[in-house]
Design an enzyme around this catalytic site. Structure first.
Site, PDB file in Angstrom:
ATOM      1  N   HIS A  50       0.830  -1.215   0.000  1.00 47.56           N
ATOM      2  CA  HIS A  50       0.000   0.000   0.000  1.00 47.56           C
ATOM      3  C   HIS A  50       0.854   1.250   0.000  1.00 47.56           C
ATOM      4  O   HIS A  50       0.536   2.240  -0.619  1.00 47.56           O
ATOM      5  CB  HIS A  50      -0.847   0.052   1.283  1.00 47.56           C
ATOM      6  CG  HIS A  50      -1.902  -0.982   1.311  1.00 47.56           C
ATOM      7  ND1 HIS A  50      -2.450  -1.444   2.473  1.00 47.56           N
ATOM      8  CD2 HIS A  50      -2.513  -1.639   0.317  1.00 47.56           C
ATOM      9  CE1 HIS A  50      -3.350  -2.335   2.184  1.00 47.56           C
ATOM     10  NE2 HIS A  50      -3.407  -2.487   0.893  1.00 47.56           N
ATOM     11  N   ARG A  60      -4.929  -1.193 -15.305  1.00 49.35           N
ATOM     12  CA  ARG A  60      -4.574  -2.434 -14.592  1.00 49.35           C
ATOM     13  C   ARG A  60      -5.610  -2.680 -13.490  1.00 49.35           C
ATOM     14  O   ARG A  60      -5.500  -2.121 -12.395  1.00 49.35           O
ATOM     15  CB  ARG A  60      -3.194  -2.303 -13.954  1.00 49.35           C
ATOM     16  CG  ARG A  60      -2.038  -2.203 -14.923  1.00 49.35           C
ATOM     17  CD  ARG A  60      -0.745  -2.070 -14.140  1.00 49.35           C
ATOM     18  NE  ARG A  60       0.429  -2.354 -14.913  1.00 49.35           N
ATOM     19  CZ  ARG A  60       1.281  -1.423 -15.378  1.00 49.35           C
ATOM     20  NH1 ARG A  60       1.064  -0.148 -15.142  1.00 49.35           N
ATOM     21  NH2 ARG A  60       2.349  -1.791 -16.051  1.00 49.35           N
ATOM     22  N   ARG A  98      -7.917  -3.817 -18.973  1.00 50.99           N
ATOM     23  CA  ARG A  98      -7.272  -5.131 -18.982  1.00 50.99           C
ATOM     24  C   ARG A  98      -7.934  -6.004 -17.934  1.00 50.99           C
ATOM     25  O   ARG A  98      -8.115  -5.567 -16.791  1.00 50.99           O
ATOM     26  CB  ARG A  98      -5.779  -4.985 -18.674  1.00 50.99           C
ATOM     27  CG  ARG A  98      -5.068  -6.327 -18.700  1.00 50.99           C
ATOM     28  CD  ARG A  98      -3.581  -6.196 -18.522  1.00 50.99           C
ATOM     29  NE  ARG A  98      -3.221  -5.908 -17.147  1.00 50.99           N
ATOM     30  CZ  ARG A  98      -1.966  -5.731 -16.735  1.00 50.99           C
ATOM     31  NH1 ARG A  98      -0.973  -5.791 -17.605  1.00 50.99           N
ATOM     32  NH2 ARG A  98      -1.693  -5.479 -15.471  1.00 50.99           N
ATOM     33  N   GLU A 144       2.935 -10.649 -24.121  1.00 50.01           N
ATOM     34  CA  GLU A 144       3.968 -10.473 -23.088  1.00 50.01           C
ATOM     35  C   GLU A 144       4.641 -11.793 -22.721  1.00 50.01           C
ATOM     36  O   GLU A 144       5.417 -11.870 -21.775  1.00 50.01           O
ATOM     37  CB  GLU A 144       3.388  -9.779 -21.848  1.00 50.01           C
ATOM     38  CG  GLU A 144       2.118 -10.356 -21.304  1.00 50.01           C
ATOM     39  CD  GLU A 144       1.539  -9.553 -20.140  1.00 50.01           C
ATOM     40  OE1 GLU A 144       2.228  -8.707 -19.565  1.00 50.01           O
ATOM     41  OE2 GLU A 144       0.363  -9.812 -19.803  1.00 50.01           O
ATOM     42  N   ASN A 165       7.360  -5.340 -20.100  1.00 56.00           N
ATOM     43  CA  ASN A 165       7.896  -5.641 -18.761  1.00 56.00           C
ATOM     44  C   ASN A 165       7.991  -7.150 -18.576  1.00 56.00           C
ATOM     45  O   ASN A 165       8.997  -7.674 -18.095  1.00 56.00           O
ATOM     46  CB  ASN A 165       6.988  -5.081 -17.658  1.00 56.00           C
ATOM     47  CG  ASN A 165       6.770  -3.595 -17.792  1.00 56.00           C
ATOM     48  OD1 ASN A 165       7.550  -2.914 -18.431  1.00 56.00           O
ATOM     49  ND2 ASN A 165       5.704  -3.087 -17.186  1.00 56.00           N
ATOM     50  N   ASP A 166       6.920  -7.840 -18.943  1.00 52.21           N
ATOM     51  CA  ASP A 166       6.938  -9.292 -18.813  1.00 52.21           C
ATOM     52  C   ASP A 166       7.642  -9.959 -19.984  1.00 52.21           C
ATOM     53  O   ASP A 166       8.308 -10.975 -19.802  1.00 52.21           O
ATOM     54  CB  ASP A 166       5.507  -9.831 -18.678  1.00 52.21           C
ATOM     55  CG  ASP A 166       5.023  -9.736 -17.242  1.00 52.21           C
ATOM     56  OD1 ASP A 166       5.790 -10.098 -16.337  1.00 52.21           O
ATOM     57  OD2 ASP A 166       3.890  -9.279 -17.025  1.00 52.21           O
ATOM     58  N   ARG A 173      11.832  -9.704 -13.272  1.00 51.37           N
ATOM     59  CA  ARG A 173      11.800  -8.243 -13.404  1.00 51.37           C
ATOM     60  C   ARG A 173      12.002  -7.526 -12.077  1.00 51.37           C
ATOM     61  O   ARG A 173      12.281  -6.332 -12.049  1.00 51.37           O
ATOM     62  CB  ARG A 173      10.485  -7.792 -14.076  1.00 51.37           C
ATOM     63  CG  ARG A 173       9.251  -8.121 -13.293  1.00 51.37           C
ATOM     64  CD  ARG A 173       8.000  -7.989 -14.156  1.00 51.37           C
ATOM     65  NE  ARG A 173       7.308  -6.729 -13.972  1.00 51.37           N
ATOM     66  CZ  ARG A 173       6.097  -6.464 -14.449  1.00 51.37           C
ATOM     67  NH1 ARG A 173       5.455  -7.381 -15.159  1.00 51.37           N
ATOM     68  NH2 ARG A 173       5.526  -5.305 -14.242  1.00 51.37           N
ATOM     69  N   CYS A 217       2.766  -1.143 -24.129  1.00 48.37           N
ATOM     70  CA  CYS A 217       2.339  -0.551 -22.852  1.00 48.37           C
ATOM     71  C   CYS A 217       3.290  -0.884 -21.701  1.00 48.37           C
ATOM     72  O   CYS A 217       3.019  -0.539 -20.565  1.00 48.37           O
ATOM     73  CB  CYS A 217       0.914  -0.973 -22.508  1.00 48.37           C
ATOM     74  SG  CYS A 217       0.735  -2.735 -22.240  1.00 48.37           S
TER      75      CYS A 217
HETATM   76  C1  PEP Z   1       3.927  -5.539 -18.998  1.00 48.42           C
HETATM   77  O1  PEP Z   1       4.146  -6.679 -18.589  1.00 48.42           O
HETATM   78  O2  PEP Z   1       4.686  -4.908 -19.734  1.00 48.42           O
HETATM   79  C2  PEP Z   1       2.707  -4.825 -18.567  1.00 48.42           C
HETATM   80  C3  PEP Z   1       2.363  -3.670 -19.086  1.00 48.42           C
HETATM   81  O3  PEP Z   1       1.968  -5.394 -17.595  1.00 48.42           O
HETATM   82  P1  PEP Z   1       2.350  -5.336 -16.040  1.00 48.42           P
HETATM   83  O4  PEP Z   1       3.521  -4.399 -15.869  1.00 48.42           O
HETATM   84  O5  PEP Z   1       1.124  -4.900 -15.349  1.00 48.42           O
HETATM   85  O6  PEP Z   1       2.717  -6.783 -15.771  1.00 48.42           O
HETATM   86 MG    MG Z   2       2.600  -7.863 -17.614  1.00 45.97          MG
END
Ligand code: PEP
Ligand code: MG
Length: 581
Positions: free
Chosen positions: A191, A298, A335, A434, A457-458, A468, A505
């Site tokens: 939080h 998200r 999403r 992803e 990111n993933d 990550r 994204c």
């Molecule tokens: C990602 O994985 O790039 C993504 C946008 O989703 P999150 O960061 O919420 O896993």
């Molecule tokens: Mg992701």
């Protein structure tokens, strides 16, 4: 000088004197009071409970107005715990039976509840545990006096260092006096970390042992981008960070004027720049920063401070709020729940898994928990009447999985139709790319959806098998590793050939360093943290598509991430001779 690595919780740079808080475990000695003083001790407890409840209610209102309902709820649950009759009864009984002081009885009762929630591994239990710790501190502050609002009184521009900070403590940060914070414990989805992001204060958490190495007043640097704290920096480091700070401030002011300009290259190619959000309260920031819509909402953040799964109406209200703010002409990509692994778990917790990142998470979990999935899909479809809504599935790894999601969505549409409930038919549906398997199968997936969104990111983590969130393998984790670039290129080509939109994204879409490369790879939709949008727009407006394509062609020939990064730095300086780095 000493540099410590933690987890970046909220981006930004801060330099200033440390304010070290001794907030962890206020030690309460076991104290008894004479029997004739017990009634006045009970009265003291009553006042503390009452005042702390009022404080939490006031904070709930303030925070709801300032940061939205989701943040306000954290304090609503504190108020609930503080007014809990069972808790009060237990504390009073302990005082009467053992003649304990109010402080000691409060501490004993709450600690025993905290202990029973320890090590369960269940995320909801951990959140309730955190609420109890927060409530204990509030009560002890009241009973012991004086400690209460010390942060409010911080006169200088300080950097707060603590073992851990409760949401209540973070919420009273005056953003004019507290420049940043860093904590020994905590994770990126706590939080406190989420609050820091919402308050726009740079923050690093999970630094490990820190407080013994620093004294109040020492100069420290917080790097909320990289998750670093630098203690007693030398002059060269200080100068480097002062320069970055100036650049950050300058960048914000300099590009703010672009708010109403189009994201268009010098040769006229239009780029769709969208914002990423976690809370409905952030929707406004997307518009303020000049985003053309929300490219990634998200929704798992609906689980903040919840002990039960959100109801259909709670989902619906959150989506309606965002769509109403964005209006009829700005798209909002919702999403579906990406729960599990590094994110929140559903109520009742996720099963214990040896490797949760490769386990039952995200859309896999939703497909095995159809009531949970259907509830959200119903709410999304109902909300579709309020704006330009689009649906996106996360973590899709096979074609079959995508088909199952689409068929469930159709089932929900039919249910709504039969029940005579309004929804917009043919809402555009997309999938995140992803997971490397999805990138490899992009040409097939493209035939089933209206858009792709690359979750880099993933994608980086799964392509390079590098967590990550793990500092020790951060050297491997790069969005411009040639393996990742080839996948992005392949996905962009597959999407473009099929005539569907291809968005990025992941965090890389908010980094000016990568803008030319992404455009050159064929990307025309970018969704980033709203704060980053003006700067990305500026870069776009200084490029031509042939420039960008040359950058991408060159980068695709390279063999290492380091080569690509060095090359991109040089290119960015060429496009933006006015000082980008
Ligand atoms: C990602 O994985 O790039 C993504 C946008 O989703 P999150 O960061 O919420 O896993
Ligand atoms: Mg992701």
């Amino acid at each position: 000088m000493e540099t410590k690595h933690g987890i970046p919780a909220s981006p930004g740079i801060a330099i200033g004197p440390a304010l070290v808080l001794d907030t962890e475990g206020v030690h309460i000695p076991r104290r008894t009071v004479p029997a004739d003083l017990i009634p006045s001790e009970l009265a003291r407890l009553q006042v503390a409970l009452h005042q702390s409840t009022e404080d939490s209610r006031r904070r709930e209102q303030e925070m709801t107005t300032r940061l939205g309902k989701d943040i306000g709820k954290i304090f609503a649950s504190h108020a609930l715990l503080l007014s809990d009759q069972a808790l009060r009864y237990d504390i009073e009984m302990l005082m009467k039976a053992e003649s304990y002081s109010a402080e000691y009885a409060v501490s004993r009762c709450i600690r025993s509840r905290v202990k029973s929630l320890d090590d369960t591994g269940n995320e909801i239990a951990q959140r309730i545990r955190a609420d109890f710790i927060d409530v204990e501190k509030q009560l002890l502050h009241r009973l012991l006096g004086a400690r209460g609002d010390s942060l409010d009184l911080a006169a200088e521009n300080v950097i707060v260092l603590a073992n851990d900070l409760t949401p209540s403590e973070t919420a009273i940060f005056n953003t004019k006096t507290v420049r940043a914070f860093a904590t020994e414990s905590g994770g990126p989805t706590s939080h406190t970390a989420i609050l820091a992001g919402a308050l726009n204060i740079p923050a690093v958490v999970g630094l490990g042992k820190l407080l013994n190495d620093v004294s109040g007043g020492d100069t420290v640097i917080i790097d909320g981008y990289e998750g670093l704290i630098i203690l007693e920096p030398d002059e060269a480091t200080l100068e480097r960070y002062r320069e970055r700070l100036r650049e950050d401030e300058h960048a914000t002011d300099r590009y703010e004027s672009l708010r109403d300009s189009e994201a268009i290259t010098k040769d006229g190619a239009v780029v769709r720049l969208l914002g990423n959000i976690e809370f409905p309260s952030e929707a406004k920031a997307c518009i303020e920063k000049g985003a053309g819509g929300v490219g990634l909402y998200r929704t798992e953040f609906l689980y903040v401070n919840k002990t039960d799964d959100p109801t259909e109406d709670e989902h619906y209200e959150a989506y309606r709020e965002v769509l109403t703010v964005l209006g009829p002409n700005r798209p909002v990509v919702i999403r579906t729940l990406d729960l599990g692994a590094d994110k929140f778990s559903p109520a009742g917790g996720a099963p214990h898994e040896r490797n949760p990142f490769l386990g039952l998470r995200s859309v896999r979990l939703c497909l095995q928990n159809r009531p949970l999935f259907k509830t959200q899909l119903r709410a999304i479809l109902r909300a579709s009447c309020h704006g330009d809504l689009r649906i996106m599935f996360p973590m899709v790894s096979t074609v079959l999985e995508l088909r199952q999601c689409l068929s469930l969505l159709r089932e929900v549409e039919e249910d709504l139709h039969e029940a005579g409930i309004d929804y917009k038919p043919n809402v555009p549906v997309g999938t995140m790319i992803e997971v490397p398997s999805a990138a490899i199968m992009a040409d097939v997936l493209a035939k089933q959806v209206s858009f792709f969104s690359l979750g880099t990111n993933d994608l980086v983590q799964y392509t390079l098998a590098a967590d990550r969130n793990n500092e020790t393998v951060a050297n491997l984790y790069s969005p411009v590793d040639p393996s990742v670039l080839r996948l992005i290129h392949q996905v962009a080509q597959a999407g473009n050939r099929q005539g569907i939109e291809v968005n990025v994204c992941g965090e890389m879409s908010g980094e000016a360093l990568y803008t030319a490369l992404l455009l050159g790879l064929g990307i025309r939709h970018l969704s980033a943290t709203p704060r980053k949008i003006p700067e990305i727009k500026h870069v776009i407006r200084n490029l031509t598509i042939p420039d960008a394509e040359r950058v991408a062609t060159d980068a695709l020939q390279m063999e290492t991430a380091r080569e690509v990064t060095t090359y991109l730095r040089g290119q960015l300086r060429r496009f933006l001779p006015d000082g980008a780095d």
